[in-house]
Every structure is written in C-alpha cells, then in structure tokens.
Design an enzyme around this catalytic site. Structure first.
Site, PDB file in Angstrom:
ATOM      1  N   ASN A  24       0.876  -1.181   0.000  1.00 12.31           N
ATOM      2  CA  ASN A  24       0.000   0.000   0.000  1.00 12.31           C
ATOM      3  C   ASN A  24       0.908   1.225   0.000  1.00 12.31           C
ATOM      4  O   ASN A  24       2.125   1.098   0.166  1.00 12.31           O
ATOM      5  CB  ASN A  24      -0.963  -0.004   1.189  1.00 12.31           C
ATOM      6  N   ASP A  34       1.677  -8.623   1.477  1.00 13.65           N
ATOM      7  CA  ASP A  34       2.542  -7.638   2.145  1.00 13.65           C
ATOM      8  C   ASP A  34       2.949  -8.124   3.538  1.00 13.65           C
ATOM      9  O   ASP A  34       4.142  -8.131   3.900  1.00 13.65           O
ATOM     10  CB  ASP A  34       1.734  -6.330   2.232  1.00 13.65           C
TER      11      ASP A  34
END
Ligand code: AR6
Length: 172
Positions: A24, A34
């Site tokens: 992000n 992530d």
C-alpha cells in the site's frame, strides 16, 4: 519473448531474482502478501521501506508505481513494492493495475533481474475480480517484459486464482 509461468502457493517461498509485493502507499506493511513478505523477509525490508519514506517517498508510493528494496531473508535479490488500485464499480482503474505490472517489470529489468515472481495484485484486500485481474496481469506481462527479464512467474494462492490465470494464459 518472455516466458510466463504459473505456480500455486505462497510467494514468500519462491526463489526468484525479484519478488513483487502487493503493498500500500505507506510502504510500511499490511496484510495479505505484504504481511507475509515482511514476516518471512524480516526487518531489513521494513527498514529499507522506512528509509524510502524518509527520502524520496515522503508522501508514500502512488498507486500504479513501483520501487525496489532488499529482499531481506527471502530467497531473492530484490523485493519490488507496487501499489495496486482498490477495485471500483464506478471508475475504470484498469490502467493503474496494468501500470503496477509494467512499472515493476521496468524496475526488474533495470536491476538486471531475469526471473520475477508476481502475486495477483489487487485481487485480495483491494477487491479486484480475479478473472479481470488475471487478464490484465497476463496481457501486461506479455507486452511489457523487457530484457533481461526471461521469466515472469505468477504465484497464485489458491485453486481459483490459478484457474483464472491458466485460462488467460491459454486463451487463444
Ligand atoms: N502468496 C501468494 N499470494 C498471496 C499470498 C501469499 N503469501 N497471500 C495472499 N495472496 P492482497 P491486494 C493472494 O490482499 O488485494 C495489504 O494489506 C491473495 O489471495 O495481498 O493488492 C497491503 O498492505 C490475492 O489473490 O493484496 C495493501 O493494503 C492476492 O494475493 C492491500 O493488502 C493479492 O491479495 C493490498 O491488497
């Protein structure tokens, strides 16, 4: 021409010159791919991301852009962080999703990577429909991969994602 391959599994278990992270814009971690990359790759990756935020990326990384860091303890030389668009019913953000693949491949080539592993960007927490995400991923990899990148490997987490990518790859 670039070779496109498909693997089902966890991208953090792959060996490649570059592994792409569905990040992000904060670059400071999150869930999904992530979270897995930072967990398995260790604190060196987060330290590199913090350094990026403290220098050229004070406002974070824009959607559709990509930036590389160390891969820490992952079996790779580089992690390339890219920020996919959040799926929208009202607005066509396909160009931003294609940009994630194109920019990541451009940076991979700059770094001299021959093998690049990608997750299905935006198709998790960001809600992009899997079939359309697979179409954009495969089309962009076919047209945007530059030497010395030889292999673009899509690492798909589940059966449904694998099937969607296989259909795109083998479509006439
Ligand atoms: N290996 C391969 N694929 C995975 C893995 C894994 N370990 N884990 C999930 N997937 P997502 P996004 C699949 O949510 O949609 C984070 O919080 C998953 O099933 O990781 O781009 C970031 O910080 C899905 O098909 O990424 C951002 O805030 C695909 O990978 C946000 O999520 C992408 O899912 C980004 O959302």
């Amino acid at each position: 021409m670039v070779r496109i391959t498909l693997v089902q599994g966890d991208i953090t278990a792959e060996t490649a010159d570059a592994i792409v992270n569905a990040a992000n814009s904060s670059l400071l971690g999150g869930g999904g791919v992530d979270g897995a990359i930072h967990r398995r790759g260790g604190p060196e990756i987060l330290a590199a991301c913090r350094a990026l935020r403290a220098s050229h990326y004070g406002k974070g990384l824009a959607t559709g852009q990509a930036v590389a860091t160390t891969a820490g303890r992952l079996s790779a030389e580089h992690v390339i962080h890219t920020v996919g668009p959040v799926w929208s019913r009202e607005e066509d953000r396909s160009a931003l999703l294609a940009s994630c693949y194109r920019e990541s491949l451009r940076i991979a080539a700059e770094l001299g990577a021959r093998t690049v592993a990608f997750p299905a960007i935006s198709t998790g927490i960001y809600g992009w429909p899997m079939d359309d995400g697979a179409r954009i991923a495969v089309e962009t990899a076919r047209t945007a991969a530059l030497a010395p990148v030889e292999e673009v490997r899509f690492v798909l987490f589940d059966d449904r994602a694998y099937a969607a990518f296989a259909e795109q790859l083998h479509a006439p």
